[in-house]
Scaffold this motif. Structure first.
Motif, PDB file in Angstrom:
ATOM      1  N   LEU B 446      -3.616  -2.049  20.779  1.00 25.30           N
ATOM      2  CA  LEU B 446      -2.548  -1.572  19.887  1.00 25.30           C
ATOM      3  C   LEU B 446      -2.735  -2.070  18.465  1.00 25.30           C
ATOM      4  O   LEU B 446      -2.540  -1.330  17.475  1.00 25.30           O
ATOM      5  N   ALA B 447      -3.144  -3.357  18.433  1.00 21.85           N
ATOM      6  CA  ALA B 447      -3.357  -3.913  17.075  1.00 21.85           C
ATOM      7  C   ALA B 447      -4.479  -3.181  16.350  1.00 21.85           C
ATOM      8  O   ALA B 447      -4.373  -2.849  15.164  1.00 21.85           O
ATOM      9  N   VAL B 448      -5.551  -2.917  17.189  1.00 22.61           N
ATOM     10  CA  VAL B 448      -6.672  -2.193  16.551  1.00 22.61           C
ATOM     11  C   VAL B 448      -6.224  -0.817  16.107  1.00 22.61           C
ATOM     12  O   VAL B 448      -6.560  -0.334  14.994  1.00 22.61           O
ATOM     13  N   GLU B 449      -5.489  -0.148  16.964  1.00 20.48           N
ATOM     14  CA  GLU B 449      -5.013   1.186  16.574  1.00 20.48           C
ATOM     15  C   GLU B 449      -4.094   1.116  15.354  1.00 20.48           C
ATOM     16  O   GLU B 449      -4.178   1.961  14.456  1.00 20.48           O
ATOM     17  N   ALA B 450      -3.203   0.076  15.415  1.00 22.94           N
ATOM     18  CA  ALA B 450      -2.323  -0.070  14.226  1.00 22.94           C
ATOM     19  C   ALA B 450      -3.142  -0.328  12.975  1.00 22.94           C
ATOM     20  O   ALA B 450      -2.888   0.236  11.906  1.00 22.94           O
ATOM     21  N   GLY B 451      -4.189  -1.179  13.213  1.00 27.03           N
ATOM     22  CA  GLY B 451      -5.055  -1.458  12.006  1.00 27.03           C
ATOM     23  C   GLY B 451      -5.769  -0.192  11.563  1.00 27.03           C
ATOM     24  O   GLY B 451      -5.865   0.085  10.348  1.00 27.03           O
ATOM     25  N   ASN B 452      -6.304   0.553  12.589  1.00 25.63           N
ATOM     26  CA  ASN B 452      -6.988   1.793  12.191  1.00 25.63           C
ATOM     27  C   ASN B 452      -6.033   2.746  11.466  1.00 25.63           C
ATOM     28  O   ASN B 452      -6.400   3.408  10.474  1.00 25.63           O
ATOM     29  N   SER B 453      -4.790   2.854  12.056  1.00 23.29           N
ATOM     30  CA  SER B 453      -3.804   3.729  11.392  1.00 23.29           C
ATOM     31  C   SER B 453      -3.499   3.250   9.973  1.00 23.29           C
ATOM     32  O   SER B 453      -3.408   4.062   9.021  1.00 23.29           O
ATOM     33  N   ALA B 454      -3.356   1.909   9.917  1.00 26.31           N
ATOM     34  CA  ALA B 454      -3.086   1.381   8.548  1.00 26.31           C
ATOM     35  C   ALA B 454      -4.252   1.685   7.612  1.00 26.31           C
ATOM     36  O   ALA B 454      -4.072   2.036   6.429  1.00 26.31           O
ATOM     37  N   MET B 455      -5.496   1.571   8.212  1.00 29.53           N
ATOM     38  CA  MET B 455      -6.666   1.886   7.375  1.00 29.53           C
ATOM     39  C   MET B 455      -6.640   3.347   6.928  1.00 29.53           C
ATOM     40  O   MET B 455      -6.950   3.681   5.787  1.00 29.53           O
ATOM     41  N   LYS B 456      -6.281   4.223   7.922  1.00 27.58           N
ATOM     42  CA  LYS B 456      -6.198   5.635   7.562  1.00 27.58           C
ATOM     43  C   LYS B 456      -5.139   5.871   6.483  1.00 27.58           C
ATOM     44  O   LYS B 456      -5.347   6.630   5.526  1.00 27.58           O
ATOM     45  N   VAL B 457      -3.975   5.188   6.711  1.00 25.95           N
ATOM     46  CA  VAL B 457      -2.904   5.348   5.712  1.00 25.95           C
ATOM     47  C   VAL B 457      -3.384   4.838   4.354  1.00 25.95           C
ATOM     48  O   VAL B 457      -3.160   5.478   3.326  1.00 25.95           O
ATOM     49  N   ALA B 458      -4.069   3.671   4.438  1.00 29.64           N
ATOM     50  CA  ALA B 458      -4.564   3.128   3.164  1.00 29.64           C
ATOM     51  C   ALA B 458      -5.544   4.093   2.523  1.00 29.64           C
ATOM     52  O   ALA B 458      -5.543   4.309   1.293  1.00 29.64           O
ATOM     53  N   SER B 459      -6.407   4.682   3.433  1.00 34.04           N
ATOM     54  CA  SER B 459      -7.368   5.643   2.880  1.00 34.04           C
ATOM     55  C   SER B 459      -6.649   6.845   2.258  1.00 34.04           C
ATOM     56  O   SER B 459      -6.994   7.310   1.177  1.00 34.04           O
ATOM     57  N   LEU B 460      -5.651   7.323   3.026  1.00 29.47           N
ATOM     58  CA  LEU B 460      -4.882   8.455   2.486  1.00 29.47           C
ATOM     59  C   LEU B 460      -4.196   8.084   1.158  1.00 29.47           C
ATOM     60  O   LEU B 460      -4.184   8.871   0.209  1.00 29.47           O
ATOM     61  N   ILE B 461      -3.599   6.870   1.182  1.00 25.50           N
ATOM     62  CA  ILE B 461      -2.914   6.443  -0.054  1.00 25.50           C
ATOM     63  C   ILE B 461      -3.922   6.334  -1.189  1.00 25.50           C
ATOM     64  O   ILE B 461      -3.641   6.732  -2.343  1.00 25.50           O
ATOM     65  N   SER B 462      -5.111   5.820  -0.817  1.00 29.24           N
ATOM     66  CA  SER B 462      -6.139   5.717  -1.864  1.00 29.24           C
ATOM     67  C   SER B 462      -6.486   7.109  -2.397  1.00 29.24           C
ATOM     68  O   SER B 462      -6.632   7.311  -3.618  1.00 29.24           O
ATOM     69  N   GLN B 463      -6.635   8.057  -1.455  1.00 25.49           N
ATOM     70  CA  GLN B 463      -6.917   9.425  -1.909  1.00 25.49           C
ATOM     71  C   GLN B 463      -5.786   9.974  -2.772  1.00 25.49           C
ATOM     72  O   GLN B 463      -6.020  10.642  -3.793  1.00 25.49           O
ATOM     73  N   VAL B 464      -4.531   9.666  -2.262  1.00 29.63           N
ATOM     74  CA  VAL B 464      -3.374  10.140  -3.052  1.00 29.63           C
ATOM     75  C   VAL B 464      -3.384   9.534  -4.457  1.00 29.63           C
ATOM     76  O   VAL B 464      -3.147  10.219  -5.452  1.00 29.63           O
ATOM     77  N   GLU B 465      -3.685   8.206  -4.459  1.00 26.15           N
ATOM     78  CA  GLU B 465      -3.720   7.572  -5.804  1.00 26.15           C
ATOM     79  C   GLU B 465      -4.802   8.187  -6.671  1.00 26.15           C
ATOM     80  O   GLU B 465      -4.622   8.407  -7.884  1.00 26.15           O
ATOM     81  N   LYS B 466      -5.941   8.465  -5.991  1.00 23.74           N
ATOM     82  CA  LYS B 466      -7.027   9.085  -6.761  1.00 23.74           C
ATOM     83  C   LYS B 466      -6.598  10.445  -7.305  1.00 23.74           C
ATOM     84  O   LYS B 466      -6.819  10.792  -8.481  1.00 23.74           O
ATOM     85  N   GLU B 467      -5.930  11.191  -6.399  1.00 21.89           N
ATOM     86  CA  GLU B 467      -5.450  12.516  -6.844  1.00 21.89           C
ATOM     87  C   GLU B 467      -4.420  12.371  -7.951  1.00 21.89           C
ATOM     88  O   GLU B 467      -4.399  13.152  -8.906  1.00 21.89           O
ATOM     89  N   ILE B 468      -3.536  11.323  -7.733  1.00 23.82           N
ATOM     90  CA  ILE B 468      -2.525  11.118  -8.791  1.00 23.82           C
ATOM     91  C   ILE B 468      -3.196  10.763 -10.102  1.00 23.82           C
ATOM     92  O   ILE B 468      -2.816  11.265 -11.179  1.00 23.82           O
ATOM     93  N   ALA B 469      -4.235   9.905  -9.993  1.00 25.68           N
ATOM     94  CA  ALA B 469      -4.955   9.542 -11.227  1.00 25.68           C
ATOM     95  C   ALA B 469      -5.586  10.775 -11.868  1.00 25.68           C
ATOM     96  O   ALA B 469      -5.528  10.971 -13.099  1.00 25.68           O
ATOM     97  N   ASN B 470      -6.200  11.606 -10.969  1.00 28.70           N
ATOM     98  CA  ASN B 470      -6.767  12.859 -11.501  1.00 28.70           C
ATOM     99  C   ASN B 470      -5.690  13.710 -12.149  1.00 28.70           C
ATOM    100  O   ASN B 470      -5.894  14.311 -13.211  1.00 28.70           O
ATOM    101  N   THR B 471      -4.523  13.770 -11.417  1.00 30.67           N
ATOM    102  CA  THR B 471      -3.409  14.565 -11.957  1.00 30.67           C
ATOM    103  C   THR B 471      -2.956  14.031 -13.310  1.00 30.67           C
ATOM    104  O   THR B 471      -2.718  14.787 -14.256  1.00 30.67           O
ATOM    105  N   VAL B 472      -2.831  12.651 -13.347  1.00 29.05           N
ATOM    106  CA  VAL B 472      -2.428  12.052 -14.637  1.00 29.05           C
ATOM    107  C   VAL B 472      -3.444  12.382 -15.717  1.00 29.05           C
ATOM    108  O   VAL B 472      -3.087  12.743 -16.850  1.00 29.05           O
TER     109      VAL B 472
END
Lengths: 125, 584
Positions: B446-472
């Motif tokens: 569960l911890a690994v899955e939570a970590g993987n999910s968090a990693m995915k979320v972090a990756s998504l957030i990173s992509q979102v931030e990148k997109e936001i930066a591009n948008t800005v």
């Protein structure tokens, strides 16, 4: 045979679980300030010439009453090796004394670390 | 005049009187008058003393009379030339008359003295000696006159030359005409002959007296003839000089005496003076004529040259006028073409005026549209700014989510480690820890899955931030683009305003050009007419110029003839000048 599987780069290694005390992050020693004898720390990533992309992981173990701290790239977890697939170290690789056997689990091969030869590595300053 | 000659001139009368007159008188009286013996002795011995006394008296007066001549020739700057001339002219006659007086009066006076002294003389003797005295005085005086005249000849001639026109001096001198001179000569010789004839007839033994009288007569005749001959010769020589040219008219005849020959010389001098004056005037006139002729010749040559230049110039003008006429005709044609072009331009100008009005309308419409675009651009700019603000807020929220995800990832990793360690402990515990090992594995999974999910979320957030930066970045770029567009629109607005005003001005100018083109069209028509008229005048001018050229050629020919005449006249004047100069 239950081993703690860990990875250094592309290589998968294993250490019998009975020698392992604990695992954790590699940035600080768990024995610091506990009053025990000094811990010999070996950075296996550096010894094998592999570069770690993330933070190192620490494996705390004991050998002949000596606390040893191994810094590895990644900790896979506890793996049960099939005893029938366990093989001694091939004689053609007799020059490499750091490992003592090969084992298979889930179609993946693990090199079992020989702690008696760990001292051949230069400890971390 | 040398002193020796002056002394000779002064001594001559006394010498002649003492050494010729007195002996002649004594012989004459001794043979013609019967004097008492005592009187004869007194006359013989005392008479010369009386003669010496009279000679001294004559010497005193002669020196006074000759003094002006001596002074003049000893000092040429005395200014007494006229007085010396009169004295030199008068000296022979006055001295001879003085000597005549001595014999004519001195002899009777001496007779009275002897009569008073009681020498036996009476009034008859005194009357008898009167004739021999006069006769002897006439002979001696004539000889003295002629000799003194000969001796003073050079001085008189020199003085006459110095005085030039010696009219007044000549008038003031004493006259001894040739008639008188010849008459006296004849009278003296005849008287001598008559007297000596009587004496010889009375006393045949004294024939030598006749020889003495003859010698005196010949001397007087010779000197008289020589005196006349000298003047004639001098006059002849001067006339030969005049006739031979070389300035003969400048020569003057010396006036050697106050007689007919002197009158002749004087009148000749006047005549030559007048002729010389006339010749000088003629010479001046000839010189002026020569100079004028030369000037006339030079002027004629210059005028001839000028006429030739005028002729060539007029010919050039004639040619130029013909060319001008031809060019004017061409110009009239070109101006007509220009007039047609101007008419075409006028019609095009009208069309341009219409197009210009359309351009003005389009420009105004463009300006209005631009105003709307500016307003829309402002709204877009405000929307972009608001979007940018919202995106930045979103970026901040994303960063907060990233922090939370990182925390979750860390927690899952810690959980992984805890589960793994628990599994290790369970494994070390052996069979007792198997169940716990399973739970630990599950937790770890569960911890690994939570970590993987968090990693995915972090990756998504990173992509979102990148997109936001591009948008800005896109928004910033859009804002920059909008700013640039706004500036461009503002510039466009300004440009449209300028274009609007320029088009308005251009429209006004097009109207003015159209008006000017109409006027030009009208003027061009007038120019065509004027060019035609000028061409006609040029043709007439060309014809007149040719006539002028012909007249100038005739004038040139006349000037050349005048030049030739002036040269001939100049040569004649030079020749006349040369001829006249021979008499100066």
């Amino acid at each position: 045979m239950r081993v703690l599987a860990f990875a250094i780069g592309e290589h998968r290694l294993g250490l019998p679980a009975e020698y392992v005390s604990s695992v954790g992050r590699g940035e600080h020693s768990p024995s610091g300030g506990s009053g025990q004898s000094a811990v010999q720390e070996y950075n296996l990533c550096r010894a094998f010439g592999a570069a770690s992309s993330e933070g190192l992981r620490a494996i705390n173990c004991e050998w002949n009453g000596q606390a040893i701290r191994l810094l590895v790239d990644h900790i896979v977890g506890l793996v049960d090796l099939d005893d029938q697939t366990l093989a001694v170290w091939p004689s053609m690789l007799s020059g490499i004394n750091l490992f003592y056997a090969l084992g298979m689990a889930d179609t993946k091969m693990y090199l079992l670390l020989d702690l008696s030869q760990i001292e051949t590595l230069k400890p971390r300053a | 005049m040398k002193n020796r000659k002056a002394q000779l001139i002064l001594a001559i009368p006394d010498l002649i009187a003492v050494f010729f007159g007195v002996p002649l008188l004594i012989i004459f009286i001794g043979h013609s008058v019967d004097l008492p013996p005592l009187a004869m002795k007194v006359l013989t011995w005392v008479g010369p003393l009386w003669a010496l006394l009279l000679a001294a008296e004559l010497q005193v007066f002669s020196r006074r009379r000759l003094r002006p001549v001596i002074v003049h020739f000893s000092n040429t700057e005395s200014g007494q030339a006229e007085r010396a001339f009169v004295a030199a002219l008068d000296f022979p006659l006055v001295t001879s008359l003085h000597m005549l007086g001595h014999f004519a009066l001195g002899v009777p006076a001496w007779g009275l003295i002897m009569m008073v002294l009681g020498t036996g003389l009476n009034w008859g003797h005194i009357g008898a000696v009167l004739i021999p005295g006069i006769m002897t005085g006439a002979v001696v005086g004539s000889i003295i006159f002629l000799v003194e005249e000969k001796l003073l000849h050079a001085q008189v001639s020199q003085l006459s030359g110095q005085l030039g026109d010696s009219g007044q001096a000549y008038q003031r001198s004493r006259r001894m005409s040739l008639s008188w001179r010849l008459g006296i000569l004849f009278l003296v010789t005849m008287s001598l002959a008559f007297s000596f004839g009587l004496i010889i007839a009375r006393y045949p033994g004294i024939w030598y007296l006749a020889g003495l009288g003859l010698a005196a007569t010949l001397t007087i005749a010779y000197l008289t003839a020589q005196s006349i001959n000298r003047a004639v010769k001098l006059l002849t020589g001067k006339m030969q000089g005049i006739s031979g040219g070389r300035g003969g008219l400048t020569q003057r005849l010396p006036i050697l005496g106050n007689d007919e020959l002197g009158d002749l010389c004087r009148e000749y001098n006047r005549f030559t003076q007048q002729v010389l004056q006339l010749i000088r005037e003629v010479s001046n006139v000839a010189s002026n004529l020569a100079a004028s002729s030369q000037q006339l010749a030079a002027s004629s040559q210059e005028m001839s040259a000028s006429s030739q230049e005028i002729s060539s110039t007029v010919q050039q003008i004639s040619k130029g006028t013909a060319v001008q006429s031809e060019r004017l005709t061409q110009m009239a044609k070109e101006v007509e073409k220009l007039s047609n072009s101007i008419k075409l331009i006028e019609s095009q100008g009208r069309m341009t005026m219409v197009s210009s009005q359309k351009a003005i309308d389009a420009s105004q419409s463009g300006a209005e549209k631009n105003y709307e675009a500016v307003a829309r651009m402002g709204e877009i700019y405000q929307s972009a700014a608001l979007t940018n603000q919202k995106v930045q807020e979103l970026q901040n929220k994303s960063k907060e989510i990233g922090v939370v995800v990182s925390l979750i990832s860390n927690l899952s990793q810690q959980t992984d480690f805890l589960a793994l360690n628990a599994a290790i402990e369970a494994a070390r515990a052996g069979e007792a820890g198997k169940g716990f090992s399973v739970v630990a594995d599950e937790i770890r999974v569960l911890a690994v899955e939570a970590g993987n999910s968090a990693m995915k979320v972090a990756s998504l957030i990173s992509q979102v931030e990148k997109e936001i930066a591009n948008t800005v970045e896109v928004i910033d770029r859009s804002r920059s683009t909008i700013d640039a567009s706004k500036a461009t629109v503002d510039q466009t607005e300004q440009s449209l305003k300028v274009i609007n005003s320029t088009v308005a001005v251009a429209g006004t100018m097009v109207k003015q050009i159209a008006e000017a083109t109409r006027n030009q069209s009208k003027s061009a028509g007038e120019v065509v007419k004027l060019a035609s008229d000028v061409s006609t005048v040029a043709i007439d001018t060309a014809a007149s110029t040719q006539q002028v050229a012909a007249a100038v050629e005739e004038l040139t020919a006349s000037m050349e003839e005048l030049t030739a005449l002036a040269q001939t006249l100049s040569q004649s004047a030079d020749k006349l000048n040369g001829l006249v100069s021979e008499y100066e």
